[in-house]
Design an enzyme around this catalytic site. Structure first.
Site, PDB file in Angstrom:
ATOM      1  N   GLY A 230     -40.164  38.568  -6.959  1.00  0.00           N
ATOM      2  CA  GLY A 230     -39.501  39.470  -7.886  1.00  0.00           C
ATOM      3  C   GLY A 230     -38.518  38.780  -8.802  1.00  0.00           C
ATOM      4  O   GLY A 230     -38.104  39.349  -9.812  1.00  0.00           O
ATOM      5  N   SER A 231     -38.139  37.541  -8.465  1.00  0.00           N
ATOM      6  CA  SER A 231     -37.205  36.797  -9.310  1.00  0.00           C
ATOM      7  C   SER A 231     -37.906  36.304 -10.570  1.00  0.00           C
ATOM      8  O   SER A 231     -38.930  35.615 -10.487  1.00  0.00           O
ATOM      9  CB  SER A 231     -36.645  35.598  -8.533  1.00  0.00           C
ATOM     10  OG  SER A 231     -36.181  34.600  -9.408  1.00  0.00           O
ATOM     11  N   PRO A 232     -37.373  36.607 -11.770  1.00  0.00           N
ATOM     12  CA  PRO A 232     -37.984  36.117 -13.006  1.00  0.00           C
ATOM     13  C   PRO A 232     -38.097  34.593 -13.066  1.00  0.00           C
ATOM     14  O   PRO A 232     -39.157  34.073 -13.433  1.00  0.00           O
ATOM     15  CB  PRO A 232     -37.059  36.672 -14.099  1.00  0.00           C
ATOM     16  CG  PRO A 232     -36.458  37.904 -13.490  1.00  0.00           C
ATOM     17  CD  PRO A 232     -36.273  37.554 -12.043  1.00  0.00           C
ATOM     18  N   PRO A 233     -37.040  33.816 -12.724  1.00  0.00           N
ATOM     19  CA  PRO A 233     -37.175  32.351 -12.774  1.00  0.00           C
ATOM     20  C   PRO A 233     -38.228  31.821 -11.802  1.00  0.00           C
ATOM     21  O   PRO A 233     -38.935  30.856 -12.116  1.00  0.00           O
ATOM     22  CB  PRO A 233     -35.776  31.841 -12.396  1.00  0.00           C
ATOM     23  CG  PRO A 233     -34.857  32.960 -12.734  1.00  0.00           C
ATOM     24  CD  PRO A 233     -35.636  34.199 -12.421  1.00  0.00           C
ATOM     25  N   GLY A 235     -40.853  33.483 -10.952  1.00  0.00           N
ATOM     26  CA  GLY A 235     -42.100  33.843 -11.638  1.00  0.00           C
ATOM     27  C   GLY A 235     -42.487  32.855 -12.714  1.00  0.00           C
ATOM     28  O   GLY A 235     -43.664  32.558 -12.906  1.00  0.00           O
TER      29      GLY A 235
END
Length: 435
Positions: A230-233, A235
């Site tokens: 769920g973490s953008p970075p 991802g």
């Protein structure tokens, strides 16, 4: 022809470029930009840099903003050797990580305080902001593991750190007792024969603030990636790895159970953030630095992180814009909701995030974020922008270029690996985001 630097006397970021230029024996044609007279908001300057920040470099028509990206470009183009910005990919990755830490945390946190004092007339500094800046000082102390910020030799990372730390010492003293390694390192920096060029800038900043600051594994083994779904970075790194056809050994870190604050994780990353990469014992944090390293080491070609100086500089500038502004502004909102139980989002924070969307729309001048080809900058931007759509819709009417670019990203054959992460994030925020 002498490169032109647009800047403001007293700016830490401008000071770091002045240090870098002097270290390189490079003359610059300085063009003053008066921020107090809003010259950075005039159309002529906005045509150079829609982010309306200083410094901006004009090197024979090649325009580049962000001091970190500028210094990397100058050291690469004008350096008599590669010591300031090493070509060894591991050494360079460490320098990149330090640069991104400065742009996203150390410099950014001090900038928040400076802005409210200089441009908003704040009578006091919120304790929360001081605590965040102090934490950045503490992390910097831990990151200084050798003689210089990024290892055994002076690099452009030192120029960024010294200008941020010394400027922000008007808010938090850089005392020898609390930060012994940083204090000794600062003396080494001050002994450089060209330090005077920054000292003049620092004196200007201190004088400006004087009456304004309120008192009070084997090599063929899969690299390990520590992160949370769920973490953008995280991802962004997953997208990069898939683009490289690189397998990663994923080690979950549960932020909600504070696993990132445990001693074993802090030993990997004193900044206690995800993602963290362990590639055969080489430890690296920050998704931007990780992706630059992975693309450099594992890329079958150089398309994701070009070797051409100017193309790479543009990618670097986009990465720093994401780390310092686009991602950071969304993170402020996410943290307040997820970890501080905020029941509403301050309009100011939404306005800042919306501005970051608008600048991103302007930065997208070609098919991809950094030009004519897909690069690691696209991975950072797509994860930041799509995750932030829980706060601000990425509508086709308001952001037509970004909306079309998003569709191109979603059509990539490996995009699913991030879509899973995004779905997890949206589900997490579903009942938490204030209506």
């Amino acid at each position: 022809m002498t490169p032109i630097l647009y800047g403001f006397a007293g700016s830490p970021s401008v000071g770091s470029v002045l240090l870098c230029a002097k270290a390189l024996g490079l003359n610059l044609n300085i063009k003053p930009v008066d921020l107090f007279k809003l010259e950075h908001l005039k159309s002529k300057f906005l045509a150079l840099n829609p982010q309306h920040t200083v410094p901006v470099l004009d090197d024979e028509g090649f325009i580049l903003s962000d001091s970190h990206a500028i210094n990397a470009y100058l050291a690469s183009k004008y350096g008599k050797d590669t010591s300031l910005y090493p070509v060894d990919i591991k050494q360079r990755a460490i320098v990149d990580q330090r640069l991104h830490y400065d742009s996203s945390s150390l410099f950014a946190r001090g900038l928040v305080i400076s802005k409210i004092i200089l441009f908003e007339g704040a009578k006091d500094i919120p304790q929360k902001n001081l605590d965040l800046l102090k934490e950045a000082f503490e992390v910097s102390e831990k990151l200084l593991q050798k003689e210089w910020i990024a290892g055994d030799q002076l690099t452009i990372a030192d120029f960024s750190f010294v200008t941020s730390l010394t400027s922000w010492s008007v808010y938090i003293p850089l005392s020898e007792k609390e930060y012994p390694k940083l204090a000794a390192w600062r003396k080494r920096i001050e002994n450089l024969p060209y330090y005077y060029v920054y000292q003049q800038s620092l004196d200007t900043f201190v004088k400006l603030m004087k009456n304004k600051v309120p008192k009070a594994v084997a090599t063929d083994m899969a690299p390990t990636l520590y992160g949370i779904e769920g973490s953008p970075p995280v991802g962004a790194v997953l997208l990069c790895a898939k683009a490289l056809d690189l397998n990663l050994n994923i080690k979950p870190v549960d932020l909600f159970n504070l696993e990132h604050l445990k001693s074993d994780f802090l030993a990997l990353n004193p900044q206690h953030t995800v993602p963290v990469l362990d590639d055969d014992g080489f430890i690296l944090s920050d998704s931007h630095a990780i992706n630059a390293y992975l693309a450099s080491k594992y890329g079958k070609d150089k398309s994701l992180y070009p070797e051409d100086l100017k193309k790479r500089a543009i990618v670097d500038q986009r990465l720093h814009y994401d780390s310092s502004t686009l991602f950071s502004r969304g993170l402020v909102i996410s943290k307040s909701i997820l970890f501080e139980d905020a029941t509403d989002i301050p309009q100011k924070n939404l306005d800042l995030l919306k501005e970051a969307f608008e600048v991103s729309e302007k930065l997208l001048q070609k098919e991809w974020i950094a030009g004519d080809q897909l690069t690691i900058a696209d991975f950072s931007f797509v994860t930041s922008l799509t995750s932030c759509t829980v706060y601000i819709p990425l509508s086709e009417a308001e952001y037509p270029k970004l909306a079309a670019w998003r569709k191109r990203m979603e059509s990539l054959p490996y995009y699913y690996v991030y879509q899973q992460s995004l779905d997890k994030y949206v589900e997490l925020m579903k009942d938490k985001v204030p209506k």
